[in-house]
Design a protein around this motif. Structure first.
Motif, mmCIF file in Angstrom:
data_model
loop_
_atom_site.group_PDB
_atom_site.id
_atom_site.type_symbol
_atom_site.label_atom_id
_atom_site.label_comp_id
_atom_site.label_asym_id
_atom_site.label_seq_id
_atom_site.Cartn_x
_atom_site.Cartn_y
_atom_site.Cartn_z
ATOM 1 N N MET A 1 61.093 15.773 58.580
ATOM 2 C CA MET A 1 59.684 16.167 58.653
ATOM 3 C C MET A 1 59.182 16.485 57.249
ATOM 4 S SD MET A 1 60.052 19.855 60.585
ATOM 5 C CE MET A 1 60.553 19.016 62.062
ATOM 6 N N ASP A 2 57.879 16.270 57.095
ATOM 7 C CA ASP A 2 57.267 16.431 55.779
ATOM 8 C C ASP A 2 55.920 17.098 55.948
ATOM 9 O OD1 ASP A 2 57.310 15.243 52.801
ATOM 10 O OD2 ASP A 2 55.275 15.023 53.627
ATOM 11 N N ILE A 3 55.538 18.048 55.082
ATOM 12 C CA ILE A 3 54.230 18.720 55.156
ATOM 13 C C ILE A 3 53.168 17.739 54.682
ATOM 14 C CG2 ILE A 3 52.855 20.638 54.298
ATOM 15 C CD1 ILE A 3 55.427 22.199 53.890
ATOM 16 N N ASP A 4 52.136 17.620 55.491
ATOM 17 C CA ASP A 4 51.067 16.671 55.172
ATOM 18 C C ASP A 4 50.219 17.187 54.015
ATOM 19 O OD1 ASP A 4 51.919 15.066 57.251
ATOM 20 O OD2 ASP A 4 50.637 16.127 58.722
ATOM 21 N N HIS A 5 49.900 16.263 53.120
ATOM 22 C CA HIS A 5 49.025 16.549 51.962
ATOM 23 C C HIS A 5 49.497 17.765 51.157
ATOM 24 C CE1 HIS A 5 46.318 13.575 53.640
ATOM 25 N NE2 HIS A 5 46.237 14.262 54.799
#
Length: 598
Positions: free
Chosen positions: A469-473
């Motif tokens: 998972m990756d934090i958006d923006h």
């Protein structure tokens, strides 16, 4: 009237001296002491020759019953001994001068008014020039029937001027000399054995006291061997100058090693500081006298050294008495031993000074005293070993009791410390495996666990799921609000990830930057999607509190699950999860995507 009477008596005494009766040879040759037959005159200017003696009419002085002894002086001395053979047959004898360190002894044998035999003896000549192979000066003599022989001796020496003269039958001489040599051999053998024994103890224990004692024990017989002519005969028969110097060096060595041994053996410093300092002074003086042997004339050096050695002996005895009085256990043996040595040394010093006569007791007093001393000191050293052994046993026993007590206390402490260490170890392990910013596991620990779970899944053919998972923006958050606010976001997302993971076997870690990874053992794709959606909703449903206020953020996640086998790999699993994450980003972010099986 009185003056005339005194003059008459003096003339009468002189006449009696000059007309003393010669010694008559007999068949008994068992060592005739010639002291009573010796007459002498002094030549202070060293100018009188044998011709002057025979042509003139010097006033000879009767020696008396004592050995001729003029102690230390710089004069030359002429001695005369008249011996008649009253028998009708030839007679052979050996004339012995039993003092081996005389420098010059010129011997003239005169009969019928002429010199028929002449010898040059003394330790200033190489040993091989002697007419008779012996440590003392031996003069072979032969009388014809009814022959009268006058023996003239010219003696000059930097050592004590002593001339103990004995007339021997050859067979009796060899018998007596054999006994004398055996006794000397016993003495020297005893010293060497004791020195070797204590040297071995030094090598075993490494204690400096024993080495000092070895030095002392070796210097004493070497000094006596030099004084008695044994060293000149057996060790350095051609080194005439060293023969005198060796007496100084070895006697100085006795002082140096004796003072050092006394200080070390008795621990004198703990009992009397002034005695200890005095012994140090004697030590330095002994070193100086040993060095001066090569520069200062023997006559002056030996005079000072005898006084210095006597003072050192007295001070050593005083050390033993003081230490004994103050409770030193082995000091009593030392004091008794040193008393024997001191007695022998005093007898030798008084003999060389001309106070005591020369005889078997005075000649061998130092041998007897030093032998008793080294034997008693060996007992003292042995007692010291026994005392140290007893103390060691007592110390070991006390140490054993203390160790038992300490072990009992230690067992309890060890348990406590073990628990503390286990706790600290776990904390260190957690610290080394934890990302310091988010509190999740770090990438290094993630790789280890991922490999273990992959191998376990492959062994038991169980599914393994990965969520990336990756934090958006997130880059715009850092650019707009700054990195501290970005750190706040990472920390809060990590907390919600922890809350979204339910099973103990689930493993969440920071993958790098704003990316997170979750390992889900025993989980298929549907179960992994459920976990990912739960975490996504936890992050989306409420803004993240930062230092600049609430900030709404979302995440994108990629999911893939596989049963590990020989055809698949961990890298392939990560790649497919990463592709799913990329698909979620591409489809608009804030969503969970799966990677379909190939």
């Amino acid at each position: 009237m009185h003056r005339h009477l005194i003059a008459f008596l003096l003339i009468l005494m002189t006449t009696l001296q000059v007309s003393a009766s010669p010694l008559l040879l007999s068949d008994d040759g068992n060592g005739i002491n010639l002291n009573n037959s010796v007459q002498y005159i002094e030549d202070a200017q060293h100018q009188v020759s044998i011709a002057d003696i025979m042509e003139g009419n010097p006033q000879w002085i009767e020696n008396g019953s004592k050995t001729f002894n003029k102690s230390y002086n710089e004069s030359s001395w002429w001695l005369r001994i008249e011996i008649d053979n009253p028998t009708e047959k030839k007679q052979s004898r050996l004339l012995e001068i039993s003092y081996a360190v005389l420098d010059y002894v010129d011997v003239y044998l005169v009969s019928d008014g002429s010199v028929f035999q002449q010898y040059e003896l003394g330790d200033k000549y190489p040993y091989h020039k002697r007419p008779f192979d012996h440590r003392n000066f031996i003069i072979p003599m032969q009388w014809e029937a009814q022959q009268h022989i006058t023996v003239y001796l010219r003696v000059e020496s930097s050592s004590a001027v002593q001339v103990p003269v004995t007339l021997w039958d050859q067979e009796a001489f060899f018998g007596f000399d054999t006994t004398r040599t055996i006794l000397q051999g016993i003495f020297f053998g005893t010293m060497i054995v004791i020195a070797a024994y204590n040297l071995l103890i030094f090598f075993v224990l490494g204690e400096r006291t024993y080495l000092l004692y070895v030095g002392y024990v070796l210097c004493m017989p070497l000094f006596l061997a030099s004084l008695g002519g044994y060293s000149f005969r057996y060790l350095w028969p051609t080194f005439t100058q060293w023969n005198d110097q060796s007496i100084i060096v070895f006697l100085s060595g006795v002082v140096v090693f004796g003072a050092s041994f006394t200080r070390s053996f008795l621990n004198v410093r703990d009992y009397s500081r002034w005695i200890d300092k005095t012994l140090v002074v004697f030590w330095y003086g002994g070193i100086a006298l040993a060095i001066s042997a090569f520069f200062v004339p023997y006559h002056y050096n030996i005079t000072v050294l005898i006084l210095w050695a006597a003072g050192a002996c007295v001070m050593a005895l005083a050390s033993g008495c003081v230490c004994w009085y103050r409770g030193q256990v082995t000091a009593k043996y030392y004091t008794i031993a040193w008393t024997a040595m001191l007695s022998g040394g005093i007898i030798l010093a008084l003999n060389k000074a001309g106070i005591l006569p020369t005889n078997l007791f005075t000649e061998y007093g130092t041998h007897i005293g030093s032998s008793l001393e080294v034997v008693l000191l060996s007992f003292a050293l042995a007692e010291r070993i026994n005392a140290e052994r007893r103390l060691r046993y007592e110390a070991q026993e006390q140490a054993l009791i203390a160790t038992q007590r300490a072990n009992e206390e230690l067992e309890g402490r060890v348990q406590e410390r073990t628990q503390e260490l286990e706790s600290l170890t776990q904390q260190l392990r957690d610290l080394s495996n934890t990302d310091q910013l988010t509190g999740l596991h770090n990438r290094r620990h993630l790789d280890t666990v991922m490999t273990e779970e992959w191998e376990r899944g492959k062994r038991y053919q169980r599914p393994l799921a990965i969520i990336l998972m990756d934090i958006d923006h997130f880059k715009s958050v850092n650019d707009t609000h700054g990195h501290p606010v970005g750190d706040d976001c990472l920390q809060e997302v990590a907390n919600r990830v922890k809350h979204g993971v339910r099973w103990p076997t689930d493993f969440a870690a920071r993958y790098g930057g704003e990316e997170f990874c979750i390992i889900l053992p025993e989980t298929e794709t549907e179960g992994a999607i459920t976990v990912a959606e739960r975490i996504r909703l936890l992050i989306e449903e409420s803004p993240v509190e930062t230092r600049n206020g609430p900030l709404a953020i979302t995440i994108s996640a990629g999911v893939h699950s596989v049963i590990p086998n020989e055809k698949s790999s961990l890298e392939n699993l990560l790649e497919r999860a990463d592709n799913a994450l990329y698909a979620a980003k591409k489809e608009g972010r804030n969503r969970v995507c799966r990677q379909q099986a190939a």
